[in-house]
Motif scaffolding. Sequence first.
Motif, short mmCIF file in Angstrom:
data_model
loop_
_atom_site.label_atom_id
_atom_site.label_comp_id
_atom_site.label_asym_id
_atom_site.label_seq_id
_atom_site.Cartn_x
_atom_site.Cartn_y
_atom_site.Cartn_z
N PHE A 93 5.21 -15.65 6.84
CA PHE A 93 4.59 -14.42 7.30
C PHE A 93 4.07 -14.70 8.70
O PHE A 93 3.04 -15.33 8.89
N VAL A 106 1.78 -15.70 2.22
CA VAL A 106 0.99 -14.85 1.33
C VAL A 106 1.21 -15.39 -0.08
O VAL A 106 2.31 -15.30 -0.62
N CYS A 129 -1.70 -11.05 -3.82
CA CYS A 129 -0.68 -10.85 -2.77
C CYS A 129 -0.34 -9.38 -2.53
O CYS A 129 -1.20 -8.51 -2.63
N VAL A 130 0.93 -9.11 -2.19
CA VAL A 130 1.35 -7.80 -1.69
C VAL A 130 1.82 -6.87 -2.80
O VAL A 130 1.55 -5.67 -2.77
N ARG A 133 3.49 1.23 1.84
CA ARG A 133 2.77 0.59 2.94
C ARG A 133 3.53 0.85 4.24
O ARG A 133 4.02 -0.08 4.90
N ARG A 184 3.32 -1.24 7.48
CA ARG A 184 3.81 -2.62 7.48
C ARG A 184 5.16 -2.61 6.80
O ARG A 184 5.25 -2.75 5.58
N TRP A 240 6.06 -4.90 3.94
CA TRP A 240 5.33 -4.72 2.68
C TRP A 240 5.73 -3.42 1.98
O TRP A 240 5.43 -3.25 0.79
N THR A 292 -5.26 -5.52 1.27
CA THR A 292 -3.98 -5.17 0.63
C THR A 292 -3.17 -6.38 0.20
O THR A 292 -2.55 -6.37 -0.88
N ASP A 293 -3.16 -7.42 1.02
CA ASP A 293 -2.33 -8.59 0.72
C ASP A 293 -3.01 -9.57 -0.24
O ASP A 293 -2.54 -10.70 -0.42
N HIS A 294 -4.09 -9.12 -0.88
CA HIS A 294 -4.78 -9.95 -1.87
C HIS A 294 -4.89 -9.27 -3.23
O HIS A 294 -5.37 -9.90 -4.18
N HIS A 323 -3.90 -18.40 2.99
CA HIS A 323 -2.62 -18.24 3.68
C HIS A 323 -2.05 -19.55 4.23
O HIS A 323 -1.14 -19.53 5.06
#
Length: 291
Positions: free
Chosen positions: A18, A57, A74-75, A81, A84, A87, A119-121, A269
């Motif tokens: 990423f 991620v 994660c995503v 989204r 991004r 995503w 968002t990515d968690h 990360h």
Amino acid sequence: MLNFGTATIDTISDLDRFALPIDLLFPGRKIETLEPHRADLAPYHVDFDAGEILLGVHSHLVRIGGRTILIDTCVGEHKPRPRRPDWDQRASSGYLERLARAGLRPEDIDIVMCTHLHTDHVGWNTQLVDGRWVPTFPNARYLIGRAEFDHWQARELASPGVHNHGCFNDSVMPVIEAGLADFVEDGFDIGGGLSLTALPGHTPGQLGLCLCHGTQQALFCADAVHSPVQVYQPEWTSRFCSDPAMAVETRLKLFDRFAETGNLLIPAHLRYFPAMRIEASDSGFVPGFVT
């Protein structure tokens, strides 16, 4: 797999690599500043030619005392989204297959630790089933910081669907509505040597998970540290931190606490290496990578 006392720690990847342009992640910073540290940072953490910071991620998976804890999710997949593209409406990412290769089904997870609600968690907190968002880990208790939830709930009520790519509605609320969430605070004791510690700055209520084994500690420090770059440059704060000054203060306290102790920091990360140690130097701090 990393063995830590009686615990095992695995990394379940969702997106790697990423890559983010340095000015996107660390506004106003220049890749040339990192040149003296090229040997430590390339090729896994910095692409010097492209001017990019390289992240992954991941979820971290802790098995200890007969319990399985999944840290951050994660995503996810099938989630809108549009800001991004990498995503947006993902499918066939292989995340659950990689979890299966670690010997686990979603039903086997006992605790999902949400360090914060970006968002990515939180993406794999839920999955799309028959047009509805349902909890991916149906037997787990999802631990969510009370201050973190209150912050994003207030923002969501003020501007519905605007923040965090809309993840509050598709990745957080379905878990709460299913009755699977526990709201927790700094110092919360999970038992078995696991406790939570406040790491404010990146978000107002970010929490880390501390795994204690005798005198040794491993701290899953979420986005208090995005990249080993920040060990050399702890004042570099990310574009995505809500309180940059507090983020720097939290990071420096972590480095002071962990320097030369042999204890482990595990950022969310970090690529390639499962963890890192912090060493003091004449000019500040130096990362030591665990292999």
